[in-house]
Design an enzyme around this catalytic site. Structure first.
Site, short mmCIF file in Angstrom:
data_model
loop_
_atom_site.label_atom_id
_atom_site.label_comp_id
_atom_site.label_asym_id
_atom_site.label_seq_id
_atom_site.Cartn_x
_atom_site.Cartn_y
_atom_site.Cartn_z
N HIS A 17 7.36 -19.78 0.18
CA HIS A 17 7.59 -18.35 0.39
C HIS A 17 7.87 -18.12 1.88
O HIS A 17 7.22 -18.69 2.75
CB HIS A 17 6.37 -17.55 -0.06
CG HIS A 17 6.56 -16.07 0.14
ND1 HIS A 17 7.72 -15.44 -0.15
CD2 HIS A 17 5.71 -15.12 0.63
CE1 HIS A 17 7.61 -14.15 0.14
NE2 HIS A 17 6.40 -13.94 0.61
N ASN B 223 10.77 -11.47 5.43
CA ASN B 223 10.15 -11.66 4.12
C ASN B 223 10.85 -10.77 3.11
O ASN B 223 10.76 -9.55 3.19
CB ASN B 223 8.66 -11.30 4.24
CG ASN B 223 7.91 -11.45 2.93
OD1 ASN B 223 8.50 -11.73 1.89
ND2 ASN B 223 6.60 -11.26 2.99
N CYS C 18 5.54 -11.07 -4.30
CA CYS C 18 6.32 -12.17 -3.70
C CYS C 18 6.34 -13.43 -4.57
O CYS C 18 7.18 -14.30 -4.38
CB CYS C 18 5.75 -12.55 -2.35
SG CYS C 18 5.85 -11.22 -1.17
N1 ACO Z 1 4.28 -5.55 17.73
C1 ACO Z 1 3.37 -5.58 18.70
N2 ACO Z 1 2.03 -5.58 18.44
C2 ACO Z 1 1.66 -5.54 17.15
C3 ACO Z 1 2.58 -5.50 16.09
C4 ACO Z 1 3.93 -5.49 16.41
N3 ACO Z 1 4.90 -5.48 15.46
N4 ACO Z 1 1.88 -5.47 14.92
C5 ACO Z 1 0.59 -5.48 15.24
N5 ACO Z 1 0.45 -5.53 16.58
C6 ACO Z 1 -0.79 -5.56 17.36
C7 ACO Z 1 -1.96 -5.02 16.59
O1 ACO Z 1 -2.03 -3.62 16.65
C8 ACO Z 1 -3.11 -5.69 17.33
O2 ACO Z 1 -3.36 -4.96 18.49
P1 ACO Z 1 -4.87 -4.68 18.97
O3 ACO Z 1 -5.45 -6.04 19.22
O4 ACO Z 1 -4.69 -3.84 20.17
O5 ACO Z 1 -5.52 -3.99 17.81
C9 ACO Z 1 -2.54 -7.04 17.74
O6 ACO Z 1 -1.11 -6.91 17.66
C10 ACO Z 1 -2.95 -8.16 16.82
O7 ACO Z 1 -2.76 -7.78 15.50
P2 ACO Z 1 -3.15 -8.69 14.32
O8 ACO Z 1 -2.96 -7.97 13.02
O9 ACO Z 1 -4.50 -9.27 14.60
O10 ACO Z 1 -2.05 -9.84 14.47
P3 ACO Z 1 -1.94 -11.18 13.69
O11 ACO Z 1 -1.97 -12.31 14.63
O12 ACO Z 1 -2.86 -11.25 12.52
O13 ACO Z 1 -0.45 -11.12 13.13
C11 ACO Z 1 0.70 -10.63 11.07
C12 ACO Z 1 -0.10 -10.07 12.23
C13 ACO Z 1 1.98 -11.21 11.62
C14 ACO Z 1 1.01 -9.51 10.10
C15 ACO Z 1 -0.12 -11.76 10.39
O14 ACO Z 1 -1.41 -11.29 10.11
C16 ACO Z 1 0.51 -12.22 9.11
O15 ACO Z 1 1.56 -12.82 9.12
N6 ACO Z 1 -0.14 -11.98 7.96
C17 ACO Z 1 0.44 -12.35 6.70
C18 ACO Z 1 1.45 -11.34 6.33
C19 ACO Z 1 2.19 -11.75 5.12
O16 ACO Z 1 2.51 -12.88 4.93
N7 ACO Z 1 2.44 -10.82 4.27
C20 ACO Z 1 3.11 -11.18 3.06
C21 ACO Z 1 3.41 -10.00 2.34
S1 ACO Z 1 3.96 -10.60 0.85
C22 ACO Z 1 4.26 -9.38 -0.30
O17 ACO Z 1 3.81 -9.54 -1.41
C23 ACO Z 1 5.07 -8.15 0.08
#
Ligand code: ACO
Length: 342
Positions: A269, A299, A128
């Site tokens: 980003h 993203n 990214c």
């Molecule tokens: N819909 C519903 N529930 C979901 C989903 C979904 N799409 N995805 C995960 N959950 C659930 C999980 O299974 C978990 O359930 P559990 O508690 O029963 O285990 C619960 O939601 C909480 O999951 P978390 O992973 O703790 O959720 P979090 O608040 O951390 O949000 C997220 C997840 C949005 C991915 C966040 O961590 C985030 O934004 N991280 C950064 C991601 C990012 O910026 N990535 C960049 C990639 S860049 C590149 O180089 C490609």
């Protein structure tokens, strides 16, 4: 907007010639994928995605529409804006994590599609953060008189490396491309003031595509394991994103001799609105100072900041003389920031 004093370190820090972004362009595919669409295929809801990420829709490329096609469309838009002929482009740098194929470089396909027959072409792999890594490379080539005109592109077909059965990742990503043309303009003092790029390989495994390279080639035996898709430890990435984007912002601002109060627009980003809110909070500035379009595109990795730059430019959000800050992070981990006088 507060301006730095004339004796600011800006000119002292800038070795070589000024490097201006003379035009921008972008392209997103036609097909819109909504949160409601996703909730029909994986166990998720519009509410969950909106609250946790801020994303409402993303664009998905057609089956026969490749990263190079989107990159070429964005490049042509940038060339048209500054009236730059394909023959004048001397270097094409294409940042992507989803190339058309491992080799040749996707930049070579773009060269062929836009007719830039005089250009040297290479891809930049910094996930990214790739667009700002490419911007820094372009700037170095122009500042040292090696090239006059460089085309920098961030382009992704992330839909081709997304595991559409994994709700943890498939709701986050989209496709698209953004481009910028960089030149030295002798009559202009506007341009890139400072850039900072960095990496930390100890976190490589929190955001990666483990399969498809020489370490884990895709075989008939492992084909079902989705190794050739994005794998991510969301919480770890989130924490590192906030820390590294704040640090990178401060480094580019320090180099430029500016503070965050001098910046008219921050183009971050476009991964997750909560990451941007956390950064705004720590910088003690209003969220309105940030340009955000992740609600519409999700993203798009290396394309994200490039598309946002073009939209901010074309919408009139960036005014001549404004200081803008672009800041990104990505797999690697990688991070980068750039302060520009528009
Ligand atoms: N819909 C519903 N529930 C979901 C989903 C979904 N799409 N995805 C995960 N959950 C659930 C999980 O299974 C978990 O359930 P559990 O508690 O029963 O285990 C619960 O939601 C909480 O999951 P978390 O992973 O703790 O959720 P979090 O608040 O951390 O949000 C997220 C997840 C949005 C991915 C966040 O961590 C985030 O934004 N991280 C950064 C991601 C990012 O910026 N990535 C960049 C990639 S860049 C590149 O180089 C490609």
């Amino acid at each position: 907007m507060k301006r730095p004093p004339r004796s600011s370190p800006r000119s002292a820090k800038k070795a070589g010639r000024t490097v201006s972004i003379v035009s921008t362009g972008s392209y997103v595919p036609e097909r819109v994928l909504t949160n409601a669409d996703l909730s029909a295929s994986v166990d998720t809801t519009d509410d969950w995605i909106t609250i946790r990420t801020g994303i409402k829709t993303r664009r998905i490329a057609a089956k026969d529409e490749y990263t190079s096609d989107m990159a070429a469309r964005a490049a042509l838009a940038a060339m048209e804006q500054a009236n730059i002929a394909a023959e004048d482009i001397e270097l094409i740098l294409l940042a992507t994590a989803s190339p058309d194929m491992i080799f040749p470089a996707t930049a070579c396909f773009v060269q062929q599609k836009i007719g830039a027959r005089n250009a040297a072409c290479l891809d930049v792999s910094a996930a990214c953060a790739g667009f700002l890594f490419a911007l820094e490379i372009a700037q170095q080539f122009i500042a040292t008189n090696t090239y006059e005109t460089v085309l920098v592109i961030g382009a992704e077909k992330l839909s081709s490396i997304t595991n559409w059965t994994d709700r943890n990742t498939c709701v986050l990503f989209g496709d698209g491309a953004g481009a910028a043309i960089l030149q030295h303009r002798s009559e202009s003092t506007h341009g890139v003031i400072s850039t900072h790029i960095g990496s930390d390989g100890q976190y490589a495994d929190i955001l990666w595509m483990p399969g498809g390279g020489c370490r884990q080639p895709i075989t008939a035996e492992n084909a079902h394991q989705h190794l050739q898709t994005i794998h991510m430890s969301g919480k770890d990435v989130y924490k590192q994103a906030v820390v590294s984007m704040l640090d990178a912002s401060n480094k580019a601002l320090d180099k430029a001799g500016l503070t965050i109060d001098d910046i008219a627009c921050i183009i971050p980003h476009q991964a997750n609105i909560r990451i941007i809110e956390a950064i705004a909070d720590r910088m003690k500035i209003p969220i309105e100072r940030f340009f955000v379009n992740l609600d519409r595109y999700g993203n798009t990795s290396a394309a994200a900041v490039a598309i946002a730059l073009d939209e901010a430019n074309r919408s009139g959000r960036l005014k001549p003389g404004d200081y803008i800050l672009m800041v990104v992070f990505g797999g690697g981990l990688t991070w980068a920031s750039s302060v520009i006088e528009w």
